[in-house]
Design a protein around this motif. Structure first.
Motif, PDB file in Angstrom:
ATOM      1  N   GLY A  81       9.258  -7.132 -31.509  1.00  0.00           N
ATOM      2  CA  GLY A  81       8.259  -6.914 -32.552  1.00  0.00           C
ATOM      3  C   GLY A  81       8.444  -7.804 -33.763  1.00  0.00           C
ATOM      4  O   GLY A  81       7.529  -7.925 -34.596  1.00  0.00           O
ATOM      5  N   THR A  82       9.609  -8.463 -33.896  1.00  0.00           N
ATOM      6  CA  THR A  82       9.859  -9.369 -35.024  1.00  0.00           C
ATOM      7  C   THR A  82       9.138 -10.702 -34.787  1.00  0.00           C
ATOM      8  O   THR A  82       9.162 -11.215 -33.668  1.00  0.00           O
ATOM      9  N   PRO A  83       8.499 -11.270 -35.786  1.00  0.00           N
ATOM     10  CA  PRO A  83       7.879 -12.587 -35.600  1.00  0.00           C
ATOM     11  C   PRO A  83       8.934 -13.643 -35.240  1.00  0.00           C
ATOM     12  O   PRO A  83      10.072 -13.592 -35.712  1.00  0.00           O
ATOM     13  N   LEU A  84       8.545 -14.594 -34.408  1.00  0.00           N
ATOM     14  CA  LEU A  84       9.447 -15.672 -33.982  1.00  0.00           C
ATOM     15  C   LEU A  84       8.928 -17.001 -34.537  1.00  0.00           C
ATOM     16  O   LEU A  84       7.752 -17.330 -34.400  1.00  0.00           O
ATOM     17  N   ILE A  85       9.832 -17.773 -35.135  1.00  0.00           N
ATOM     18  CA  ILE A  85       9.500 -19.119 -35.629  1.00  0.00           C
ATOM     19  C   ILE A  85      10.079 -20.117 -34.633  1.00  0.00           C
ATOM     20  O   ILE A  85      11.283 -20.110 -34.349  1.00  0.00           O
ATOM     21  N   ILE A  86       9.210 -20.959 -34.085  1.00  0.00           N
ATOM     22  CA  ILE A  86       9.623 -21.869 -33.024  1.00  0.00           C
ATOM     23  C   ILE A  86       8.896 -23.203 -33.196  1.00  0.00           C
ATOM     24  O   ILE A  86       7.862 -23.283 -33.881  1.00  0.00           O
ATOM     25  N   PHE A  87       9.417 -24.241 -32.593  1.00  0.00           N
ATOM     26  CA  PHE A  87       8.792 -25.562 -32.670  1.00  0.00           C
ATOM     27  C   PHE A  87       7.410 -25.528 -32.009  1.00  0.00           C
ATOM     28  O   PHE A  87       7.159 -24.717 -31.107  1.00  0.00           O
ATOM     29  N   PRO A  88       6.482 -26.387 -32.414  1.00  0.00           N
ATOM     30  CA  PRO A  88       5.160 -26.425 -31.792  1.00  0.00           C
ATOM     31  C   PRO A  88       5.256 -26.745 -30.299  1.00  0.00           C
ATOM     32  O   PRO A  88       6.080 -27.563 -29.877  1.00  0.00           O
ATOM     33  N   ARG A  89       4.414 -26.132 -29.517  1.00  0.00           N
ATOM     34  CA  ARG A  89       4.482 -26.289 -28.065  1.00  0.00           C
ATOM     35  C   ARG A  89       4.326 -27.737 -27.616  1.00  0.00           C
ATOM     36  O   ARG A  89       4.958 -28.164 -26.636  1.00  0.00           O
ATOM     37  N   GLU A  90       3.503 -28.514 -28.326  1.00  0.00           N
ATOM     38  CA  GLU A  90       3.262 -29.889 -27.882  1.00  0.00           C
ATOM     39  C   GLU A  90       4.513 -30.760 -27.951  1.00  0.00           C
ATOM     40  O   GLU A  90       4.564 -31.840 -27.356  1.00  0.00           O
TER      41      GLU A  90
END
Length: 312
Positions: free
Chosen positions: A190-199
């Motif tokens: 349920g916590t938001p995840l910060i991740i690199f852009p998919r492209e």
């Protein structure tokens, strides 16, 4: 007027002796004499005074020599430039590297590469995995350092090195626990995840989210960011947690990094190249990358080659 004839003329102008000039040019004296006569006939002037006991430049010959020297020098410079641009032949090796590479890896890499092939210039480009693969396939790179899973069909790969991932999260987060204590992904559900852009790396992106889902972590939102400073600012602001390797420098106050319990979450990195273009420089670069990444916490992956990694 042929370039080689100008070269013959310049050598004879320096030696002022047909025998010595022919020896320098690795040719017999009669053909040299004929080439000089051909040049004089074409220009309509006498370039050498052949009156014994020695050969001398005429006024026309001296004037031509002034014009010929910069031409021949420019040709030599152009040839050297073309020689140096050929990859692996005392030239340039163009290679890509992930943007978030540990800073210590680069000086280690360049030093290790220079020890192996001192005459080759290493031209590094900061590129995402997807950008590197695209550049590699249109001959803008000779080698790419990519993260797996990735679409490497038709490419060859060196050894895969592995670096376990963890989570950057607020120090006050309930899942933070104590230093060194692993985070269970399901505790972040349920916590938001910060991740690199998919492209940047589609195969790796999909793989990471799939592992999180299988481990019971369904992010409440997904936010994209690639600059470490911006990522950490978002985490500090309570906008999510970030899945990444252990930071190379101390985190901001209020942030912590914790390992995660899932062994499936790791950077799997290798050098890839087009098989037909493989050469000594690429082999040296592959060894140097493995040495550099090992020095920054990576280890050789048991799977061995990148071809064993699913495309995701």
């Amino acid at each position: 007027m042929e370039l080689r004839h100008l070269h013959y003329f310049a050598v004879l102008a320096e030696e002022l002796h047909f025998g010595r000039a022919a020896s320098r040019l690795h040719m017999a004296q009669p053909p040299l004499s004929q080439r000089i006569r051909d040049l004089e006939r074409e220009l309509g002037v006498q370039l050498f005074d052949r009156t014994r006991p020695r050969v001398k430049l005429t006024e026309a010959g001296a004037l031509l020599l002034e014009h010929v020297r910069p031409v021949l020098s420019g040709v030599a410079t152009a040839r050297e430039a073309m020689r140096r641009i050929r990859p692996g032949e005392s030239g340039v090796l163009r290679a890509g590297f992930p943007p978030d590479t540990h800073p210590v890896a680069l000086p280690t890499l360049t030093s290790a590469f220079s020890r192996r092939v001192a005459g080759v210039l290493l031209d590094l480009h900061e590129l995402t995995t997807e950008e590197q693969l695209a550049w590699l396939r249109v001959d803008k790179l000779e080698a790419a350092v990519v993260r797996h899973p990735a679409d490497t069909v038709g490419l060859e790969s060196g050894p895969v090195v592995r670096r376990e991932l963890g989570m950057v999260l607020p120090a006050a987060h309930p899942a933070a626990g104590r230093p060194g204590e692993p985070v269970r992904l399901r505790d972040l559900n349920g916590t938001p995840l910060i991740i690199f852009p998919r492209e940047m790396a589609p195969g790796l992106y999909d793989h990471m989210l799939s592992v999180c889902r299988d481990e019971g972590f369904l992010p409440g939102a997904i936010r994209h960011a690639r600059n470490p400073g911006f990522v950490h600012g978002l985490v500090l602001a309570g906008r999510g947690v970030n899945l990444n390797e252990e930071p190379a420098t101390p985190l901001l106050d209020g942030l912590v990094w914790r390992p995660v319990t899932s062994p499936a979450l790791a950077w799997l990195t290798s050098v890839v190249w087009v098989p037909a273009r493989h050469n000594e420089a690429i082999a040296a670069f592959t060894e140097a990358v493995t040495e550099a990444l090992t020095a920054t916490g990576h280890r050789i992956d048991a799977a061995g080659e990148a071809g064993a990694v699913p495309a995701g």
